[in-house]
Design an enzyme around this catalytic site. Structure first.
Site, PDB file in Angstrom:
ATOM      1  N   HIS A   1       0.683  -1.204   0.197  1.00 32.56           N
ATOM      2  CA  HIS A   1       0.063   0.037  -0.025  1.00 32.56           C
ATOM      3  C   HIS A   1       0.844   1.194  -0.070  1.00 32.56           C
ATOM      4  CE1 HIS A   1      -3.586   2.055  -0.209  1.00 32.56           C
ATOM      5  NE2 HIS A   1      -4.324   1.482   0.985  1.00 32.56           N
TER       6      HIS A   1
ATOM      7  N   ASP B   1      -2.239   1.995  -4.571  1.00 33.02           N
ATOM      8  CA  ASP B   1      -3.538   2.866  -3.890  1.00 33.02           C
ATOM      9  C   ASP B   1      -4.827   1.547  -4.114  1.00 33.02           C
ATOM     10  OD1 ASP B   1      -2.081   4.954  -3.090  1.00 33.02           O
ATOM     11  OD2 ASP B   1      -2.633   6.084  -5.020  1.00 33.02           O
TER      12      ASP B   1
END
Length: 424
Positions: free
Chosen positions: A395, A399
């Site tokens: 992450h 995204d």
């Protein structure tokens, strides 16, 4: 007369050379004492003469790869006295990544082992001595069992007569007091003889270290989706015979998911990228790593330039790498690199999981088992072969939007493989 003198001179020269070799062997012998000094010196002398004559060769640990400096001598496949052929494996070395065979450089008989199982060895270390002629091999003598001797007769002991003790009157029973509180019971631990402690292999330790490093480094998040496998399974069923006839192998489901993953990586190139310090490295090529479970641990061979392969080439390369991984003949180069990993836990019956990223990649796709479930299609409830798929991603770089779009692209391509032909 002249001919007889020439033969005598040659014989004298040979005897003189052998006496010099024996003298060198005796002077080079190790200092020994006791009753075994003669046998030890004789053995050293024989070994020295064999080396001088070129009869003895030594098996050494081979080069194991640029990033591998040592390994553990896991097991000897041969023992002293066994005959070996050229390039026949005589021992196995376990490294952090693969198992490497130590082969015999010449045909002959193993006379001595120079290392022990479990030792750490480096490239170039000698582990065995081989005699090409078979001389000097140890011979196991049969063990002589001592003749059983008759046991001495047991002496009969005289038993003295036992006098009966006088009976005394028993004391009157005491009055019972309040019952004592029950003692707390301690937990019963399993006995130690029912437990086994074995050392971890180097491969298992390496896998454990990399997985824990992945967990500590990445900001891992997993997103899920489900795929209707009807069309891909129908495609395989319709063309399986023609595929085998032309390419000589079966058409599996793995090639379809590899092609779908390649298409998704091209649509979302950030999933194929990786963080390097303060920079992002985008790769304009696709090397797909395929996770393979072996009896010795998890290995991840790589499909190089998978974007250039068709279905048949993908199936062939997967089968080749899987066989090498299973029998332990896969090389370091065949597992190095990789930009994206696919793990198929469905072959073991896994319904759903959250795979762990394979460093230094940024994402991994998890496939699972195919289960018939009731689905709503066109307003009707019909049974469909469904599979859950999972994408674990870093992450820090990827995204949620890109991750969901990536997984959605795999779903669209698997459910309708015609999209690969039209590039839509």
């Amino acid at each position: 007369m002249l001919l007889w003198l020439l033969k005598f001179d040659n014989l004298f020269a040979i005897l003189n050379q052998q006496s010099q070799v024996l003298g060198q062997a005796w002077r080079a012998r190790p200092t020994v004492s006791g009753s075994c000094s003669y046998h030890t010196a004789r053995k050293e002398a024989v070994m020295f003469i064999q080396k001088q004559a070129g009869d003895v060769v030594e098996a050494v640990v081979p080069f194991m790869g640029e990033s591998i400096t040592d390994g553990t001598l896991a097991t000897f496949l041969k023992k002293p006295g066994d005959r070996v052929e050229v390039d026949e494996p005589i021992a196995q070395i376990e490294t952090d990544k693969v198992t490497i065979d130590v082969v015999s450089p010449e045909a002959g008989v193993i006379t001595e082992l120079l290392a022990k199982e479990g030792e750490t060895v480096e490239p170039g270390v000698k582990i065995a001595v081989i005699s090409k002629s078979g001389e000097g091999a140890p011979q196991v003598a049969p063990l002589e069992q001592p003749a059983s001797q008759p046991s001495p007769p047991k002496k009969q002991e005289k038993t003295a007569p036992v006098k009966e003790a006088k009976k005394e009157p028993s004391p009157p029973p005491k009055a019972k007091g309040p019952p004592s509180p029950p003692k707390p019971t301690e937990p019963q631990l399993p006995p130690k003889d029912r437990e086994r402690r074995v050392p971890m292999t180097r491969l298992r330790k390496r896998v454990a270290t990399r997985l824990k490093d992945s967990q500590n480094t990445f900001a891992m998040l997993t997103t899920f989706n489900e795929v209707d496998m009807t069309n891909l399974m129908k495609l395989r069923s319709d063309y399986k015979d023609a595929f085998v006839e032309k390419h000589g192998m079966k058409l599996g489901l793995m090639s379809g998911f590899v092609k779908a993953a390649i298409s998704a990586l091209q649509y979302q190139p950030v999933v194929n990228a990786v963080i390097d310090g303060d920079d992002i490295i985008y790769r304009d090529y696709v090397d797909i790593s395929i996770a393979v479970g072996t009896p010795k641990g998890l290995v991840v061979p790589v499909l190089r330039n998978a974007e250039r392969m068709n279905f048949a080439e993908i199936e062939k390369e997967i089968n080749t790498l899987a066989k090498k991984a299973t029998d332990g003949s896969i090389s370091i180069d065949e597992m190095a690199g990789g930009t994206f990993t696919i793990s198929n836990g469905g072959v073991y019956g896994s319904l759903l999981s959250t795979p762990i990223i394979n460093p230094p990649q940024s994402a991994i796709l998890g496939m699972h088992s195919i289960v018939n479930r009731p689905m709503v299609v066109g307003g009707n409830i019909v049974p469909r072969p469904m599979m859950y798929i999972a994408l674990t991603y870093d992450h820090r770089l990827i995204d949620g939007r890109e991750a969901v779009f990536f997984l959605r692209r795999i779903k669209d391509v698997v459910e309708d493989p015609r999209r690969l032909l039209l590039d839509v």
